[in-house]
Motif scaffolding. Structure first.
Motif, PDB file in Angstrom:
ATOM      1  N   ARG A   1      49.079  55.672  86.956  1.00 16.20           N
ATOM      2  CA  ARG A   1      48.381  54.415  86.646  1.00 16.20           C
ATOM      3  C   ARG A   1      47.239  54.687  85.672  1.00 16.20           C
ATOM      4  O   ARG A   1      46.681  55.777  85.633  1.00 16.20           O
ATOM      5  N   TYR A   2      46.942  53.669  84.882  1.00 17.05           N
ATOM      6  CA  TYR A   2      45.867  53.775  83.897  1.00 17.05           C
ATOM      7  C   TYR A   2      44.552  53.342  84.508  1.00 17.05           C
ATOM      8  O   TYR A   2      44.504  52.409  85.321  1.00 17.05           O
ATOM      9  N   VAL A   3      43.487  54.027  84.106  1.00 19.04           N
ATOM     10  CA  VAL A   3      42.139  53.676  84.558  1.00 19.04           C
ATOM     11  C   VAL A   3      41.228  53.643  83.341  1.00 19.04           C
ATOM     12  O   VAL A   3      41.534  54.219  82.291  1.00 19.04           O
ATOM     13  N   SER A   4      40.113  52.966  83.475  1.00 22.18           N
ATOM     14  CA  SER A   4      39.099  52.934  82.431  1.00 22.18           C
ATOM     15  C   SER A   4      37.734  52.949  83.107  1.00 22.18           C
ATOM     16  O   SER A   4      37.630  52.844  84.329  1.00 22.18           O
ATOM     17  N   ARG A   5      36.712  53.084  82.306  1.00 23.30           N
ATOM     18  CA  ARG A   5      35.357  53.144  82.849  1.00 23.30           C
ATOM     19  C   ARG A   5      35.002  51.820  83.520  1.00 23.30           C
ATOM     20  O   ARG A   5      35.299  50.753  83.003  1.00 23.30           O
ATOM     21  N   ASN A   6      34.363  51.919  84.670  1.00 22.08           N
ATOM     22  CA  ASN A   6      33.937  50.734  85.410  1.00 22.08           C
ATOM     23  C   ASN A   6      32.574  50.304  84.866  1.00 22.08           C
ATOM     24  O   ASN A   6      31.544  50.866  85.224  1.00 22.08           O
ATOM     25  N   TRP A   7      32.573  49.298  83.996  1.00 24.96           N
ATOM     26  CA  TRP A   7      31.331  48.882  83.343  1.00 24.96           C
ATOM     27  C   TRP A   7      30.377  48.198  84.298  1.00 24.96           C
ATOM     28  O   TRP A   7      29.181  48.125  84.035  1.00 24.96           O
ATOM     29  N   LYS A   8      30.855  47.736  85.447  1.00 26.59           N
ATOM     30  CA  LYS A   8      29.941  47.157  86.443  1.00 26.59           C
ATOM     31  C   LYS A   8      29.033  48.246  87.004  1.00 26.59           C
ATOM     32  O   LYS A   8      27.851  48.026  87.207  1.00 26.59           O
ATOM     33  N   LEU A   9      29.588  49.433  87.261  1.00 33.39           N
ATOM     34  CA  LEU A   9      28.768  50.544  87.746  1.00 33.39           C
ATOM     35  C   LEU A   9      27.781  50.997  86.685  1.00 33.39           C
ATOM     36  O   LEU A   9      26.625  51.293  86.970  1.00 33.39           O
ATOM     37  N   ILE A  10      28.223  51.062  85.440  1.00 33.34           N
ATOM     38  CA  ILE A  10      27.361  51.520  84.349  1.00 33.34           C
ATOM     39  C   ILE A  10      26.190  50.569  84.147  1.00 33.34           C
ATOM     40  O   ILE A  10      25.053  50.985  83.987  1.00 33.34           O
ATOM     41  N   ALA A  11      26.449  49.281  84.198  1.00 35.59           N
ATOM     42  CA  ALA A  11      25.410  48.297  83.912  1.00 35.59           C
ATOM     43  C   ALA A  11      24.255  48.383  84.899  1.00 35.59           C
ATOM     44  O   ALA A  11      23.106  48.196  84.526  1.00 35.59           O
ATOM     45  N   GLU A  12      24.555  48.702  86.160  1.00 39.67           N
ATOM     46  CA  GLU A  12      23.494  48.744  87.165  1.00 39.67           C
ATOM     47  C   GLU A  12      22.478  49.847  86.884  1.00 39.67           C
ATOM     48  O   GLU A  12      21.302  49.668  87.067  1.00 39.67           O
TER      49      GLU A  12
END
Length: 113
Positions: free
Chosen positions: A86-97
């Motif tokens: 499966r493909y994954v990408s960076r979780n921008w919700k975690l980064i934004a916090e």
């Protein structure tokens, strides 16, 4: 390519996750091409993942600079989890916090996710 001065036009924290891959400037506009760095997201760092290129680029219009339109051409990276396929990408919700990014740019990236 000398892109050092263009970094000043980017939202704060952008270069923590992206590199400037190209810049095209004309009489009426500036386009800054950004590619997400090939650094595995922390939430997937314990898995065997491999970079599989980028999603289609997204173009964002930013604030004009000296009478020229400014566009950010953003290419987000994707990785494949080898065991699961499966493909994954960076979780921008975690980064934004916990990021130094402007809230405006972080909100935009969260919308992409």
């Amino acid at each position: 390519m000398e892109s050092n001065g263009y970094r000043l036009l980017l939202p704060e924290g952008t270069l923590d996750y992206f590199i400037i891959s190209d810049v095209k400037e004309s009489n009426t506009e500036i386009v800054i091409y950004l590619e997400e760095k090939n650094e595995v997201p922390e939430e997937h760092s314990k898995m065997k993942v491999e970079s599989k290129g980028f999603y289609d680029p997204v173009v964002v219009q930013d604030f004009p600079v000296r009478g020229k339109k400014l566009f950010l051409n953003i290419r987000r990276r994707r990785w494949i989890v080898k065991e699961e396929g499966r493909y994954v990408s960076r979780n921008w919700k975690l980064i934004a916090e916990g990021s130094r990014m402007t809230q405006e740019f972080a909100s935009f990236l969260k919308e992409l996710y």
